[in-house]
Design a protein around this motif. Structure first.
Motif, PDB file in Angstrom:
ATOM      1  N   THR A   1      -1.525   8.795 -11.416  1.00  0.00           N
ATOM      2  CA  THR A   1      -2.412   7.753 -11.918  1.00  0.00           C
ATOM      3  C   THR A   1      -3.139   7.128 -10.742  1.00  0.00           C
ATOM      4  O   THR A   1      -2.604   6.276 -10.050  1.00  0.00           O
ATOM      5  N   GLU A   2      -4.338   7.565 -10.496  1.00  0.00           N
ATOM      6  CA  GLU A   2      -5.114   7.029  -9.384  1.00  0.00           C
ATOM      7  C   GLU A   2      -6.510   6.745  -9.880  1.00  0.00           C
ATOM      8  O   GLU A   2      -7.107   7.606 -10.529  1.00  0.00           O
ATOM      9  N   PRO A   3      -7.089   5.629  -9.663  1.00  0.00           N
ATOM     10  CA  PRO A   3      -6.447   4.479  -9.043  1.00  0.00           C
ATOM     11  C   PRO A   3      -5.550   3.765 -10.040  1.00  0.00           C
ATOM     12  O   PRO A   3      -5.765   3.833 -11.243  1.00  0.00           O
ATOM     13  N   LEU A   4      -4.554   3.107  -9.498  1.00  0.00           N
ATOM     14  CA  LEU A   4      -3.648   2.337 -10.352  1.00  0.00           C
ATOM     15  C   LEU A   4      -4.330   1.060 -10.809  1.00  0.00           C
ATOM     16  O   LEU A   4      -4.965   0.383 -10.013  1.00  0.00           O
ATOM     17  N   PRO A   5      -4.191   0.716 -12.078  1.00  0.00           N
ATOM     18  CA  PRO A   5      -4.726  -0.567 -12.543  1.00  0.00           C
ATOM     19  C   PRO A   5      -3.827  -1.704 -12.052  1.00  0.00           C
ATOM     20  O   PRO A   5      -2.806  -1.467 -11.400  1.00  0.00           O
ATOM     21  N   GLU A   6      -4.193  -2.924 -12.372  1.00  0.00           N
ATOM     22  CA  GLU A   6      -3.356  -4.094 -12.046  1.00  0.00           C
ATOM     23  C   GLU A   6      -2.040  -3.952 -12.796  1.00  0.00           C
ATOM     24  O   GLU A   6      -2.031  -3.729 -14.006  1.00  0.00           O
ATOM     25  N   LEU A   7      -0.918  -4.040 -12.088  1.00  0.00           N
ATOM     26  CA  LEU A   7       0.397  -3.822 -12.688  1.00  0.00           C
ATOM     27  C   LEU A   7       1.135  -5.137 -12.925  1.00  0.00           C
ATOM     28  O   LEU A   7       1.436  -5.844 -11.972  1.00  0.00           O
TER      29      LEU A   7
ATOM     30  N   PRO B   1       0.788  -1.239   0.000  1.00  0.00           N
ATOM     31  CA  PRO B   1       0.000   0.000   0.000  1.00  0.00           C
ATOM     32  C   PRO B   1       0.822   1.292   0.000  1.00  0.00           C
ATOM     33  O   PRO B   1       0.508   2.229  -0.746  1.00  0.00           O
ATOM     34  N   ALA B   2       1.878   1.373   0.790  1.00  0.00           N
ATOM     35  CA  ALA B   2       2.687   2.604   0.846  1.00  0.00           C
ATOM     36  C   ALA B   2       3.402   2.846  -0.481  1.00  0.00           C
ATOM     37  O   ALA B   2       3.466   3.984  -0.968  1.00  0.00           O
ATOM     38  N   LEU B   3       3.920   1.789  -1.099  1.00  0.00           N
ATOM     39  CA  LEU B   3       4.597   1.932  -2.394  1.00  0.00           C
ATOM     40  C   LEU B   3       3.599   2.274  -3.489  1.00  0.00           C
ATOM     41  O   LEU B   3       3.874   3.091  -4.367  1.00  0.00           O
ATOM     42  N   ARG B   4       2.444   1.648  -3.433  1.00  0.00           N
ATOM     43  CA  ARG B   4       1.390   1.924  -4.421  1.00  0.00           C
ATOM     44  C   ARG B   4       0.970   3.394  -4.356  1.00  0.00           C
ATOM     45  O   ARG B   4       0.814   4.060  -5.372  1.00  0.00           O
ATOM     46  N   SER B   5       0.807   3.912  -3.166  1.00  0.00           N
ATOM     47  CA  SER B   5       0.427   5.308  -2.968  1.00  0.00           C
ATOM     48  C   SER B   5       1.508   6.254  -3.494  1.00  0.00           C
ATOM     49  O   SER B   5       1.210   7.243  -4.172  1.00  0.00           O
TER      50      SER B   5
END
Length: 84
Positions: free
Chosen positions: A30-36, A18-22
């Motif tokens: 890019t929010e929300p991020l799609p599946e990477l 979660p912290a890295l995604r944010s």
């Protein structure tokens, strides 16, 4: 070109914590991020200063202003397999 001494570029395990995604979403706007399926992060002093994200049908990359032009962009692109 070599990276600044305090910077490391890594491919973190997916899905991103979660912290890295944010942090990646903040940098790449890019929010929300799609599946990477691929992501690379540049980290300096424990903070995410750059990100290169790739997903089906798109990609985004960004490096904080003060760190641009030091080879970080190219290192991030190489890490996710997009060449530089």
């Amino acid at each position: 070109m070599s990276l600044p001494a305090r910077v490391r570029v890594t491919r973190p395990p997916l899905p991103l914590a979660p912290a890295l995604r944010s942090a990646a979403a903040r940098l790449c706007l890019t929010e929300p991020l799609p599946e990477l399926p691929a992501a690379a992060l540049a980290i300096a002093g424990g903070a995410v200063i750059g990100a290169h994200l790739r997903w089906a049908g798109g990609a985004a990359a960004a490096v904080e202003t003060g760190w641009r032009g030091r080879g970080i962009e190219e290192a991030l692109a190489r890490e996710v397999g997009e060449g530089a």
